[in-house]
Design a protein around this motif. Structure first.
Motif, short mmCIF file in Angstrom:
data_model
loop_
_atom_site.label_atom_id
_atom_site.label_comp_id
_atom_site.label_asym_id
_atom_site.label_seq_id
_atom_site.Cartn_x
_atom_site.Cartn_y
_atom_site.Cartn_z
N SER A 83 -30.52 -24.36 -65.07
CA SER A 83 -30.42 -24.23 -66.51
C SER A 83 -30.24 -22.77 -66.87
O SER A 83 -30.77 -21.88 -66.21
CB SER A 83 -31.68 -24.78 -67.17
OG SER A 83 -31.79 -26.16 -66.96
N SER A 84 -29.51 -22.53 -67.95
CA SER A 84 -29.29 -21.15 -68.40
C SER A 84 -30.60 -20.56 -68.87
O SER A 84 -31.51 -21.25 -69.30
CB SER A 84 -28.27 -21.17 -69.55
OG SER A 84 -28.20 -19.90 -70.16
N THR A 85 -30.71 -19.24 -68.78
CA THR A 85 -31.92 -18.55 -69.27
C THR A 85 -31.69 -17.99 -70.67
O THR A 85 -32.52 -17.27 -71.18
CB THR A 85 -32.30 -17.41 -68.31
OG1 THR A 85 -31.17 -16.53 -68.19
CG2 THR A 85 -32.68 -17.94 -66.95
N VAL A 86 -30.55 -18.32 -71.25
CA VAL A 86 -30.19 -17.78 -72.57
C VAL A 86 -30.11 -18.92 -73.59
O VAL A 86 -29.52 -19.96 -73.33
CB VAL A 86 -28.84 -17.04 -72.52
CG1 VAL A 86 -28.46 -16.53 -73.89
CG2 VAL A 86 -28.91 -15.89 -71.53
N ILE A 87 -30.73 -18.68 -74.74
CA ILE A 87 -30.65 -19.62 -75.86
C ILE A 87 -30.15 -18.85 -77.07
O ILE A 87 -30.54 -17.70 -77.29
CB ILE A 87 -32.03 -20.26 -76.14
CG1 ILE A 87 -31.91 -21.31 -77.25
CG2 ILE A 87 -33.07 -19.24 -76.45
CD1 ILE A 87 -33.20 -22.06 -77.50
N LYS A 88 -29.24 -19.46 -77.84
CA LYS A 88 -28.72 -18.81 -79.05
C LYS A 88 -29.18 -19.59 -80.28
O LYS A 88 -29.04 -20.81 -80.33
CB LYS A 88 -27.20 -18.75 -79.00
CG LYS A 88 -26.66 -17.81 -77.92
CD LYS A 88 -25.15 -17.78 -77.92
CE LYS A 88 -24.61 -16.86 -76.82
NZ LYS A 88 -23.13 -16.86 -76.77
N ILE A 89 -29.70 -18.85 -81.25
CA ILE A 89 -30.17 -19.47 -82.50
C ILE A 89 -29.42 -18.83 -83.65
O ILE A 89 -29.43 -17.61 -83.81
CB ILE A 89 -31.69 -19.28 -82.68
CG1 ILE A 89 -32.45 -19.86 -81.47
CG2 ILE A 89 -32.17 -19.93 -83.98
CD1 ILE A 89 -33.91 -19.46 -81.41
N THR B 97 -27.91 -23.28 -79.52
CA THR B 97 -26.91 -23.46 -78.46
C THR B 97 -27.55 -23.15 -77.12
O THR B 97 -28.14 -22.09 -76.92
CB THR B 97 -25.70 -22.52 -78.66
OG1 THR B 97 -25.16 -22.73 -79.98
CG2 THR B 97 -24.61 -22.81 -77.64
N PHE B 98 -27.44 -24.14 -76.22
CA PHE B 98 -28.03 -23.98 -74.88
C PHE B 98 -27.14 -24.67 -73.86
O PHE B 98 -26.76 -25.82 -74.02
CB PHE B 98 -29.44 -24.60 -74.87
CG PHE B 98 -30.14 -24.52 -73.54
CD1 PHE B 98 -30.48 -25.67 -72.85
CD2 PHE B 98 -30.44 -23.29 -72.97
CE1 PHE B 98 -31.13 -25.61 -71.64
CE2 PHE B 98 -31.09 -23.21 -71.75
CZ PHE B 98 -31.43 -24.37 -71.08
N ASN B 99 -26.79 -23.93 -72.80
CA ASN B 99 -25.89 -24.46 -71.76
C ASN B 99 -24.58 -24.99 -72.35
O ASN B 99 -24.02 -25.98 -71.89
CB ASN B 99 -26.57 -25.57 -70.96
CG ASN B 99 -27.50 -25.02 -69.89
OD1 ASN B 99 -27.41 -23.85 -69.53
ND2 ASN B 99 -28.41 -25.85 -69.40
N GLY B 100 -24.12 -24.34 -73.42
CA GLY B 100 -22.84 -24.71 -74.02
C GLY B 100 -22.92 -25.89 -74.97
O GLY B 100 -21.93 -26.29 -75.58
N ILE B 101 -24.11 -26.50 -75.13
CA ILE B 101 -24.30 -27.67 -76.01
C ILE B 101 -25.06 -27.22 -77.27
O ILE B 101 -26.02 -26.46 -77.19
CB ILE B 101 -25.07 -28.79 -75.29
CG1 ILE B 101 -24.42 -29.13 -73.95
CG2 ILE B 101 -25.16 -30.04 -76.18
CD1 ILE B 101 -23.01 -29.67 -74.06
#
Length: 403
Positions: free
Chosen positions: A3-9, A31-35
């Motif tokens: 899993s990605s370690t980056v989350i976008k809010i 947005t997490f893992n492109g979803i």
């Protein structure tokens, strides 16, 4: 696989839903893992008072301070939910982050692709310990076949585990046969890999019922391709004008007398040659696929090929599997053998023409091939044994008739 370690809010205004006060609802997008997951914050603001680049309400008066404080709290709680899942769960998605933020139970329903990713990520960490890169790549391919099928059949990228039925598996079989043009043996192996992923899903508690319970793989007629003693003799004694073809022929013949798979042949060096109790040279090494030790006594033909090519580093020339099989196509045309040769045919020739047709017992054949189970050898070479039984019975019958 991880899993990605980056989350976008990101906070957005839904300007198509402006109310009677000329205010637009503020939505949050994770947005997490492109979803992406978009939901309403329950806050409203006049679009003229929203600074998108700063992600805040302006001017900095009491009303807009309260909005900014609430947005900051939402972002903080989402990040806390994300950090919690990073610590507690090996695999999760954007929906899990949202549910954790809302204080709800993490969704119990998992998808097939999600479980494939979990399986493959674990397998990847075991490369060189329990699995080879080759085995891992086959599960990556299996996941791709499932993805292709889901889009072809349902125009979807995923399916819930609980929605997988017997019909789904039969349709997948049909798809691989008609669209991918796979042979049944390849189809069975692909579905077998899906079955392994489903077993993981059951063991993890993602599903209770096994969709494979009533599934029966279609039978495959096993036909063993190998070189007869005449064909092998013809190949051994042909004079090639090109050195590359002579080398590949010699390496192929070497494997006809040792049964070494390509991987083991390609890494064979002096440390693998051992003089044993019978004062003869043996190959002693571990088979990469099964992690089983194999011990193969060297026959005179194999020894002569080693002596021909041995140097300080290698016992045999180095060549890729792809080029090896490509050169074999040229060789069969030149020699006049009407069979499609690959490196694996050498291994089958060793088991049949060299061993079984010379009355070497099946147990010893299985040991020399490094099979993990005797049943594997029997399933592949059982018909060859029956031919030998028939030959012996004919000889016995003729002998008895003479008496």
């Amino acid at each position: 696989m991880k899993s990605s370690t980056v989350i976008k809010i990101l906070f957005l205004l839904n300007k198509t839903r402006i109310n009677t006060k000329d205010e637009a609802p503020i939505r949050c997008r994770i947005t997490f893992n492109g979803i992406r997951k978009v939901f309403s914050t329950g806050l409203f603001i006049n679009p003229e008072n929203w600074e998108s680049s700063l992600q805040k309400a302006i001017p900095n008066d009491t009303k807009h301070k309260q909005i900014n404080t609430q947005l900051s709290l939402i972002k903080q709680e989402i990040n806390q939910a994300f950090l919690f899942l990073q610590v507690q769960k090996e695999q999760f998605d954007v929906e899990d982050i949202y549910l954790k933020y809302k204080g709800e139970d993490i969704k119990p329903s998992k998808t097939l692709i999600e479980t494939f990713d979990l399986h493959n990520s674990r397998m990847e960490k075991l490369i060189g310990i329990e699995y080879t890169k080759s085995t891992f790549s086959k599960f990556i391919e299996a996941k791709q076949h499932i993805s292709d099928f889901l889009f072809f059949k349902f125009k979807k990228k995923n399916i819930l585990l609980e929605d997988i039925t017997l019909k789904f598996l039969n349709d997948f079989d049909y798809y691989l046969k008609t669209e991918k043009k796979f042979k049944q043996i390849t189809i069975n192996k692909s579905i077998q890999r899906v079955r392994k992923v489903i077993k993981l899903a059951i063991s993890e508690g993602f599903i209770v019922t096994d969709p494979f319970l009533l599934y029966k793989p279609k039978k495959v007629v096993n036909t063993i391709t190998y070189l007869t003693s005449k064909e092998l003799y013809k190949l051994e004694n042909h004079k090639f004008s090109q050195k590359r073809l002579e080398q590949v022929r010699d390496m192929f013949v070497f494997c006809c007398y040792t049964g070494l798979p390509y991987q083991e042949m390609s890494i064979l060096n002096e440390k693998h040659l051992v003089k044993k109790f019978d004062d003869r040279l043996w190959i002693d090494m571990y088979r990469q696929k099964t992690k089983r030790q194999i011990s193969i006594p060297l026959l005179p033909k194999a020894i002569s090929i080693i002596e021909k090519y041995q140097d300080d580093k290698r016992l045999l020339p180095v060549i890729s599997n792809q080029k090896f099989n490509s050169y074999l196509k040229e060789i069969v045309e030149i020699v006049g053998i009407e069979k499609k040769l690959t490196h694996h045919i050498a291994r089958k020739t060793f088991a049949t023409t060299v061993l079984l047709f010379n009355d070497v017992p099946m147990e010893i054949v299985s040991e020399l091939l490094g099979h993990s189970k005797m049943s594997i050898t029997q399933s592949h070479y059982g018909k060859i044994v029956k031919l030998k039984v028939s030959e012996h019975m004919i000889k016995l019958s003729n002998k008895l008739n003479k008496n």
